[in-house]
Design a protein around this motif. Structure first.
Motif, PDB file in Angstrom:
ATOM      1  N   SER A 134       0.837  -1.225  -0.118  1.00 21.58           N
ATOM      2  CA  SER A 134       0.110  -0.177  -0.049  1.00 21.58           C
ATOM      3  C   SER A 134       0.775   1.396   0.001  1.00 21.58           C
ATOM      4  CB  SER A 134      -0.747   0.036   1.105  1.00 21.58           C
ATOM      5  OG  SER A 134      -1.774  -1.006   1.272  1.00 21.58           O
ATOM      6  N   TYR A 135       2.003   1.164   0.792  1.00 25.10           N
ATOM      7  CA  TYR A 135       2.791   2.508   0.875  1.00 25.10           C
ATOM      8  C   TYR A 135       3.282   2.840  -0.394  1.00 25.10           C
ATOM      9  CZ  TYR A 135       6.804   5.254   1.777  1.00 25.10           C
ATOM     10  OH  TYR A 135       7.913   6.214   1.825  1.00 25.10           O
ATOM     11  N   SER A 138       0.754   3.865  -3.047  1.00 20.71           N
ATOM     12  CA  SER A 138       0.120   5.233  -2.899  1.00 20.71           C
ATOM     13  C   SER A 138       1.311   6.336  -3.792  1.00 20.71           C
ATOM     14  CB  SER A 138       0.302   5.384  -1.368  1.00 20.71           C
ATOM     15  OG  SER A 138      -0.150   6.902  -1.260  1.00 20.71           O
ATOM     16  N   ASN A 170      -3.012   5.341   0.939  1.00 21.47           N
ATOM     17  CA  ASN A 170      -2.216   5.834   2.196  1.00 21.47           C
ATOM     18  C   ASN A 170      -3.166   7.242   2.717  1.00 21.47           C
ATOM     19  OD1 ASN A 170      -0.754   6.702   4.309  1.00 21.47           O
ATOM     20  ND2 ASN A 170       0.915   7.313   3.055  1.00 21.47           N
TER      21      ASN A 170
END
Length: 218
Positions: A134-135, A138, A170
């Motif tokens: 996810s980081y 984003s 994020n």
């Protein structure tokens, strides 16, 4: 005596020696000692005993040439060559390829001319979002939105969707939130602003109030 002196000398393992070479290279990049950085990084790469160590060194090498290229434009081709080698290598993991594509894209983007911006978009579109956490996802969506902002042929919705997806991945990414709202304000898109605000409120990241005037967001 000499025997005692030899006994007390610090003996570095191969891994530690390579790591020190990379750390030295990264340190020298910070102080624009590019020649010294290149020497240290190449030593580390030459001594690498496995793929992971070599990939680490190649990323550092590409970042070195990227930092060096404003002073020596000939290094720009080396930036592209190193990243393309990482991307083409079947033994490099999908997440690492995504990082290489993103860094290559941002190098092109920094050149600011239309040809390089198109090249940046091409690189970002190759990223496998499903293979990224996810980081990183984003960041990739955010950069896609930024690159498309520079291309007049791209519609506002496509740009906004990337900023929204960046925030969705994020919700604490302030730059992506700011970009999303700025685009909605410029296009007076109240409905989309409500959707974005609702998502943020549900995530308990920000409290946003929207007036009936679609150009004002508080």
């Amino acid at each position: 005596n000499s025997a005692h002196t030899r006994y007390n000398l610090p003996i570095l393992s191969g891994r530690k020696k390579r790591q020190k070479s990379f750390e030295l290279g990264a340190y020298k990049i910070q102080f624009a000692d590019f020649v010294g950085a290149e020497k240290a990084i190449l030593v580390g790469i030459d001594e690498a005993e496995n793929k992971g160590e070599r990939v680490e060194g190649l990323f550092l090498k590409a970042r070195l040439y990227s930092a060096w290229s404003p002073k020596d434009p000939a290094k720009a081709d080396k930036v592209i060559t190193v990243y393309e080698a990482l991307i083409a290598d079947e033994k490099v993991s999908v997440p690492k390829k995504a990082v290489a594509l993103n860094e290559l894209a941002m190098f092109h983007f920094s050149q600011k001319d239309e040809k390089n911006i198109e090249a940046a978009l091409k690189a970002l579109k190759k990223i496998d979002m499903n293979g990224s956490d996810s980081y990183h996802k984003s960041i990739y969506h955010y950069n896609l939105g930024r690159v498309k902002e520079k291309l007049p042929s791209e519609g506002w919705k496509d740009k906004y969707d990337h900023f929204y997806d960046s925030v969705d991945s994020n919700p604490y990414f302030d730059d992506a939130i700011d970009k999303a709202y700025a685009l909605l304000i410029s296009k007076e898109k109240t409905e989309e602003a409500v959707t974005l605000s609702s998502m943020l409120v549900k995530r308990n990241t920000v409290q946003v109030f929207i007036t009936t005037d679609s150009t004002k967001f508080f």
